[in-house]
Write a protein that holds these residues in place. Structure first.
Motif, PDB file in Angstrom:
ATOM      1  N   THR A 137      89.396  46.729  -1.879  1.00 33.58           N
ATOM      2  CA  THR A 137      88.627  45.821  -2.729  1.00 33.58           C
ATOM      3  C   THR A 137      87.634  45.016  -1.910  1.00 33.58           C
ATOM      4  O   THR A 137      86.457  44.883  -2.276  1.00 33.58           O
ATOM      5  CB  THR A 137      89.584  44.875  -3.479  1.00 33.58           C
ATOM      6  N   SER A 138      88.090  44.464  -0.782  1.00 38.17           N
ATOM      7  CA  SER A 138      87.222  43.648   0.068  1.00 38.17           C
ATOM      8  C   SER A 138      86.048  44.465   0.606  1.00 38.17           C
ATOM      9  O   SER A 138      84.906  43.995   0.626  1.00 38.17           O
ATOM     10  CB  SER A 138      88.027  43.071   1.241  1.00 38.17           C
ATOM     11  N   THR A 139      86.340  45.685   1.054  1.00 35.95           N
ATOM     12  CA  THR A 139      85.288  46.536   1.606  1.00 35.95           C
ATOM     13  C   THR A 139      84.232  46.857   0.563  1.00 35.95           C
ATOM     14  O   THR A 139      83.026  46.715   0.796  1.00 35.95           O
ATOM     15  CB  THR A 139      85.883  47.848   2.138  1.00 35.95           C
ATOM     16  N   HIS A 140      84.686  47.299  -0.613  1.00 38.31           N
ATOM     17  CA  HIS A 140      83.728  47.676  -1.662  1.00 38.31           C
ATOM     18  C   HIS A 140      82.945  46.469  -2.165  1.00 38.31           C
ATOM     19  O   HIS A 140      81.749  46.586  -2.465  1.00 38.31           O
ATOM     20  CB  HIS A 140      84.455  48.369  -2.820  1.00 38.31           C
ATOM     21  N   LEU A 141      83.579  45.314  -2.239  1.00 37.54           N
ATOM     22  CA  LEU A 141      82.866  44.120  -2.685  1.00 37.54           C
ATOM     23  C   LEU A 141      81.795  43.722  -1.667  1.00 37.54           C
ATOM     24  O   LEU A 141      80.649  43.429  -2.045  1.00 37.54           O
ATOM     25  CB  LEU A 141      83.850  42.967  -2.890  1.00 37.54           C
ATOM     26  N   SER A 349      87.395  44.637 -16.164  1.00 35.00           N
ATOM     27  CA  SER A 349      87.354  45.988 -15.591  1.00 35.00           C
ATOM     28  C   SER A 349      88.463  46.161 -14.565  1.00 35.00           C
ATOM     29  O   SER A 349      88.548  45.372 -13.622  1.00 35.00           O
ATOM     30  CB  SER A 349      86.003  46.244 -14.923  1.00 35.00           C
ATOM     31  N   PRO A 350      89.294  47.193 -14.703  1.00 34.75           N
ATOM     32  CA  PRO A 350      90.243  47.516 -13.644  1.00 34.75           C
ATOM     33  C   PRO A 350      89.596  48.448 -12.628  1.00 34.75           C
ATOM     34  O   PRO A 350      88.603  49.116 -12.936  1.00 34.75           O
ATOM     35  CB  PRO A 350      91.370  48.238 -14.400  1.00 34.75           C
ATOM     36  N   ALA A 351      90.141  48.463 -11.420  1.00 29.85           N
ATOM     37  CA  ALA A 351      89.718  49.455 -10.426  1.00 29.85           C
ATOM     38  C   ALA A 351      90.587  50.690 -10.643  1.00 29.85           C
ATOM     39  O   ALA A 351      91.785  50.676 -10.380  1.00 29.85           O
ATOM     40  CB  ALA A 351      89.898  48.914  -9.016  1.00 29.85           C
ATOM     41  N   MET A 387      84.077  51.015  -9.920  1.00 28.09           N
ATOM     42  CA  MET A 387      83.915  50.026  -8.852  1.00 28.09           C
ATOM     43  C   MET A 387      82.738  49.102  -9.132  1.00 28.09           C
ATOM     44  O   MET A 387      82.816  47.886  -8.889  1.00 28.09           O
ATOM     45  CB  MET A 387      83.722  50.747  -7.522  1.00 28.09           C
ATOM     46  N   ASP A 388      81.644  49.658  -9.648  1.00 24.98           N
ATOM     47  CA  ASP A 388      80.489  48.822  -9.994  1.00 24.98           C
ATOM     48  C   ASP A 388      80.845  47.802 -11.075  1.00 24.98           C
ATOM     49  O   ASP A 388      80.396  46.651 -11.025  1.00 24.98           O
ATOM     50  CB  ASP A 388      79.333  49.689 -10.482  1.00 24.98           C
ATOM     51  N   SER A 389      81.637  48.217 -12.054  1.00 23.99           N
ATOM     52  CA  SER A 389      82.015  47.309 -13.138  1.00 23.99           C
ATOM     53  C   SER A 389      82.824  46.135 -12.609  1.00 23.99           C
ATOM     54  O   SER A 389      82.614  44.980 -12.996  1.00 23.99           O
ATOM     55  CB  SER A 389      82.822  48.059 -14.199  1.00 23.99           C
ATOM     56  N   VAL A 390      83.764  46.424 -11.704  1.00 23.56           N
ATOM     57  CA  VAL A 390      84.565  45.361 -11.089  1.00 23.56           C
ATOM     58  C   VAL A 390      83.672  44.405 -10.314  1.00 23.56           C
ATOM     59  O   VAL A 390      83.718  43.178 -10.499  1.00 23.56           O
ATOM     60  CB  VAL A 390      85.634  45.962 -10.148  1.00 23.56           C
ATOM     61  N   ASN A 391      82.842  44.957  -9.444  1.00 22.42           N
ATOM     62  CA  ASN A 391      82.019  44.122  -8.572  1.00 22.42           C
ATOM     63  C   ASN A 391      80.947  43.373  -9.342  1.00 22.42           C
ATOM     64  O   ASN A 391      80.551  42.267  -8.952  1.00 22.42           O
ATOM     65  CB  ASN A 391      81.398  44.978  -7.473  1.00 22.42           C
TER      66      ASN A 391
END
Length: 406
Positions: A137-141, A349-351, A387-391
């Motif tokens: 999560t941290s990396t993708h954010l 949004s879930p991952a 992932m885009d939806s979460v971020n």
């Protein structure tokens, strides 16, 4: 029992055996990294097409093409098929050009950096349990925000250094002593400024404070500092991270902290420094029970801090459902329970669980680093959409904290 040259050799002790395995694995990891990123073992970010650039900035592709034709902004690389290719640094230069033509919200949307009066956003990604996808999560954010045009500092606060590894940094080879956040937090004469331990990454406008095992030393020195009177007032342990972040406040828009999977002095310092708290949670009953313990202990320890003059300034706290399989009935029930209990404090949004994330992780990459065609097109598309939806939700929380219109 082993024999050699007619001499009886003693058996390895457990510590010696573990040390030998550690050295074998460390050497193999180093060789694998050399194979993945030859010849200098440094990662590079892929280039982006004009379609990618338009999507990242939020303008039409024709706008990007016209800039090039007019000779404004950076000159892209021309591929064999005649298409344009841009680096992230060039994309950010284009943002500067386009934002200069706009006013107000239009300029901010193109170049979304902090404006005067907007405070540094510090996001702690935390949980009590390993395996909740904190590092993923941290990396993708961090990658998402850098691609969107923000100036980002990623801090690896976990002695296991998984976030550092995702940036191509192998802790035992690439991180010298006193070059983690510990170097900026320590109480003795070896203390360094935060700027001294920050290093640039292969993402433009994304820097890293790496980790290694020396971070665990902070858990040992704090009790001594408290006993000696060094950890008092502004130097008290839970203010330590917030104070060192003040040293670089003007250099970044967002700080993303990957916390260790335990509630020690480092995690408490990260929580106290944060403006946003992201709690990752895999939707299983055992993980739910562990999260309950994390919340209970966090509440008790935060209350102690508040009773001793520490003021928590969280703008928001959200639960993020990670590695979610919507076709798994037990998981779906757990997600429903979370939403019933915590309402809007659970991200919409879930991952989603995806082989794309797993395959990218094998190469120590995020989804945003994968070249088109690296894996199945539809698989990558679905994973990126999730992932885009979460971020995007997290980005909206940042913008809301700055008082910007969504």
């Amino acid at each position: 029992m082993e024999y050699g040259n007619n001499t009886l050799l003693r058996e390895e002790t457990p510590s010696e055996k573990i040390s030998r395995y550690s050295q074998l694995l460390s050497g193999q990891l180093h060789r694998l990294r050399q194979e993945l990123y030859p010849p200098e073992a440094h990662k590079l970010l892929r280039s982006f097409s004009s379609v990618d650039v338009a999507r990242l900035i939020g303008v039409s592709e024709s706008t990007i093409r016209q800039l090039d034709l007019d000779g404004e902004g950076p000159t892209p690389t021309r591929l064999a098929n005649g298409r344009r290719s841009y680096t992230l640094q060039q994309i950010n230069a284009i943002r500067e050009v386009l934002a200069a033509r706009k006013k107000g919200d239009e300029a901010v949307n193109i170049l979304p950096r902090r404006r005067d009066g907007e405070k540094l956003q510090v996001i702690a990604c935390a949980n009590f349990k390993g395996g909740s996808a904190k590092t993923t999560t941290s990396t993708h954010l961090a990658h998402y925000l850098a691609l969107r045009g923000y100036r980002v500092l990623a801090i690896d606060l976990d002695p296991q250094a998984s976030l550092s590894a995702m940036f191509g940094v192998q802790p035992e080879f690439d991180v010298e002593p006193n070059c983690t956040l510990f170097g900026a937090l320590r109480y003795d004469d070896g203390r360094r400024t935060l700027g001294d331990v920050i290093r640039p990454t292969y993402f433009d406008n994304l820097d890293l404070v790496p980790a290694n095992l020396e971070l665990a030393e902070f858990e040992h020195i704090v009790p001594t500092a408290i006993a000696s009177g060094a950890s008092t007032g502004e130097n008290i342990f839970f203010r330590r991270i917030r104070n060192v972040l003040n040293e670089v406040d003007d250099r970044y828009d967002v700080v993303v902290i990957d916390c260790p999977p335990q509630l020690g002095f480092l995690t408490l310092g990260a929580l106290f420094a944060s403006t946003g708290l992201l709690i990752t949670l895999h939707p299983q009953m055992l993980d739910l029970a562990s999260c309950n313990q994390f919340l209970g202990m966090s509440s008790d320890l935060m209350a102690v801090i508040e009773n001793n003059g520490g003021e928590m300034n969280l703008d928001w706290m959200r639960f993020l459902v990670t590695r979610h399989n919507p076709n798994d009935s037990p998981q779906t029930r757990v997600v429903g329970l979370l939403r019933a209990l915590f309402g809007e404090d659970v991200l919409t949004s879930p991952a989603l669980e995806s082989t794309a994330v797993a395959n990218a992780g094998l190469e120590k990459k995020s989804l945003y680093e994968l070249e088109p065609g690296a894996i199945g097109r539809e698989t990558l598309k679905r994973a990126l959409e999730s992932m885009d939806s979460v971020n995007r939700e997290i980005e909206d929380l940042l913008r809301s904290s700055w008082g910007r219109a969504l």
